[in-house]
Motif scaffolding. Structure first.
Motif, short mmCIF file in Angstrom:
data_model
loop_
_atom_site.label_atom_id
_atom_site.label_comp_id
_atom_site.label_asym_id
_atom_site.label_seq_id
_atom_site.Cartn_x
_atom_site.Cartn_y
_atom_site.Cartn_z
N ASP A 271 -2.52 -3.72 -1.63
CA ASP A 271 -2.82 -3.09 -0.50
C ASP A 271 -2.08 -2.71 0.36
O ASP A 271 -1.03 -3.57 0.66
N LYS A 272 -1.93 -1.30 0.72
CA LYS A 272 -1.12 -0.75 1.85
C LYS A 272 -1.86 -0.55 3.12
O LYS A 272 -2.28 0.72 3.17
N PRO A 273 -1.91 -1.73 3.88
CA PRO A 273 -2.75 -1.19 5.05
C PRO A 273 -2.15 -0.25 6.11
O PRO A 273 -3.14 0.74 6.50
N GLY B 173 0.96 -1.12 -14.70
CA GLY B 173 -0.11 -0.27 -14.62
C GLY B 173 0.08 0.98 -13.71
O GLY B 173 -0.63 1.93 -14.11
N LEU B 174 0.61 0.93 -12.45
CA LEU B 174 1.03 1.86 -11.92
C LEU B 174 1.92 2.94 -12.07
O LEU B 174 3.00 2.52 -12.75
N ASP B 175 1.68 4.22 -12.20
CA ASP B 175 2.60 5.34 -12.57
C ASP B 175 3.15 6.08 -11.50
O ASP B 175 2.78 6.15 -10.31
N CYS B 176 4.07 6.80 -11.73
CA CYS B 176 4.63 8.25 -11.17
C CYS B 176 4.53 9.18 -12.16
O CYS B 176 5.30 9.11 -13.29
N SER C 241 -7.53 11.76 -8.32
CA SER C 241 -7.36 12.23 -7.01
C SER C 241 -6.03 12.35 -6.43
O SER C 241 -5.64 12.84 -5.60
N TYR C 242 -5.10 12.18 -7.54
CA TYR C 242 -3.81 12.21 -7.21
C TYR C 242 -2.87 13.14 -8.24
O TYR C 242 -3.11 13.05 -9.29
N THR C 243 -2.05 13.62 -7.65
CA THR C 243 -0.81 14.27 -8.31
C THR C 243 0.39 14.04 -7.96
O THR C 243 0.81 14.06 -6.75
N ASN D 11 4.31 0.43 3.07
CA ASN D 11 4.01 1.52 2.61
C ASN D 11 5.05 2.61 1.79
O ASN D 11 5.77 3.39 2.38
N GLU D 12 5.57 2.08 0.64
CA GLU D 12 6.33 2.50 -0.20
C GLU D 12 5.57 2.89 -1.55
O GLU D 12 4.81 1.97 -1.89
N PHE D 13 6.20 3.64 -2.33
CA PHE D 13 5.51 4.12 -3.58
C PHE D 13 6.13 3.23 -4.74
O PHE D 13 7.40 3.17 -4.75
N VAL D 14 5.08 2.54 -5.17
CA VAL D 14 5.39 1.48 -6.14
C VAL D 14 5.18 1.84 -7.78
O VAL D 14 4.03 2.41 -7.76
N VAL D 15 5.77 1.40 -8.69
CA VAL D 15 5.04 1.69 -10.03
C VAL D 15 5.26 0.28 -10.77
O VAL D 15 6.00 -0.45 -10.51
N GLU E 44 -9.25 -2.59 -8.87
CA GLU E 44 -8.46 -1.51 -8.48
C GLU E 44 -6.93 -1.97 -8.45
O GLU E 44 -6.74 -2.78 -8.23
N ASP E 45 -6.07 -0.87 -8.67
CA ASP E 45 -4.73 -1.21 -8.76
C ASP E 45 -3.90 -1.54 -7.47
O ASP E 45 -3.46 -2.33 -7.14
N ILE E 46 -4.44 -0.36 -6.66
CA ILE E 46 -4.04 -0.47 -5.36
C ILE E 46 -5.03 0.26 -4.27
O ILE E 46 -5.61 1.40 -4.54
N LEU E 47 -4.96 -0.28 -3.01
CA LEU E 47 -5.74 0.51 -2.13
C LEU E 47 -4.72 1.30 -0.92
O LEU E 47 -4.11 0.37 -0.29
N ASP E 48 -4.54 2.46 -1.00
CA ASP E 48 -3.71 3.22 -0.34
C ASP E 48 -4.31 3.97 0.89
O ASP E 48 -4.81 3.30 1.87
N SER E 49 -4.62 5.26 0.61
CA SER E 49 -5.49 5.85 1.81
C SER E 49 -6.82 5.18 1.82
O SER E 49 -7.29 5.33 2.95
N GLY E 50 -7.44 4.96 0.69
CA GLY E 50 -8.78 4.49 0.63
C GLY E 50 -9.81 5.59 0.42
O GLY E 50 -10.76 5.16 0.07
N LYS E 51 -9.11 6.61 0.33
CA LYS E 51 -10.15 7.96 -0.21
C LYS E 51 -10.80 7.89 -1.39
O LYS E 51 -11.95 8.00 -1.49
N THR E 52 -9.95 7.47 -2.36
CA THR E 52 -10.55 7.46 -3.73
C THR E 52 -11.82 6.26 -3.96
O THR E 52 -12.75 6.46 -4.22
#
Ligand code: IMP
Ligand code: MG
Length: 180
Positions: free
Chosen positions: A128-130, A155-158, A68-70, A148-152, A97-105
């Motif tokens: 969780d990023k509420p 397991g989490l990637d960029c 769902s992400y690019t 709400n920061e982008f973390v890696v 799951e690794d992370i709950l962000d927007s929650g869309k996925t």
């Protein structure tokens, strides 16, 4: 510090304690259930492999992969890249799951899995990023709430990088906006 990482947010030791706490809680609450842990690839692979070793009751595992992400921007579109190997009817499903962000996925995944009639379905997210939430969803088990920061890392990637870091770190803003 590793190139592209601003700072460590959650150390290896911190993550290990968090995962142990979750494992204990899940083991207690699923004691008389038929636990099936579903890891959402690839981000949850490190979390899943640590968490399942902290589960002290019998359990089954399976994997699925969605996209769902690019880069760092959500397209809002969810594609199934790899489906589950087994039917989930009769299982008490725990989506890992690794992370709950927007929650869309996760909203999409949960609705899709519910339609396959599991006995029950719950959600476990390491992070969780509420503040980033765009859909009506919350995790039943949360490791850590973060800003709400982008973390890696862990397991989490960029763009498929940094998954192998043993800690969770905040990505430098210079790296976060570039395509590679
Ligand atoms: P959501 O649909 O916005 O909740 O996003 C879910 C997916 O986006 C996660 O499973 C991650 O793969 C990815 N994602 C969201 N936030 C981050 C982040 O801070 N770092 C790395 N990946 C992220
Ligand atoms: Mg993910």
């Amino acid at each position: 510090m590793i190139d592209g990482i601003d700072r460590v947010l959650l150390s290896e030791e911190h993550l290990s304690e968090t995962v142990s706490r979750l494992g204990k809680k899940i083991s207690l609450e699923y004691k008389d259930k038929n636990l099936l842990m579903i890891s959402v690839l690839k981000g949850s692979v490190v979390f899943m492999s640590d968490l399942m070793r902290k589960i002290s009751i019998p359990c089954t595992i399976d994997f699925m992969e969605v996209s769902s992400y690019t880069g760092t921007e959500s397209s809002g579109e969810v594609r199934i890249l790899k489906d589950l190997d087994i039917p989930i009817m009769g299982y008490d499903v725990l989506v890992v799951e690794d992370i709950l962000d927007s929650g869309k996925t996760l909203s999409y995944i949960l609705e899709m899995l519910k339609s396959r009639n599991p006995k029950s379905i719950k959600l476990c997210a390491l992070l969780d990023k509420p503040e980033a939430r765009r859909s009506n969803i919350c995790a039943d088990y949360v490791g850590e709430k973060i800003l709400n920061e982008f973390v890696v890392g862990y397991g989490l990637d960029c763009n498929e990088k940094y998954r192998n870091l043993p800690f969770v770190g905040v990505l430098s803003s210079k790296v976060g906006s570039s395509p590679n």
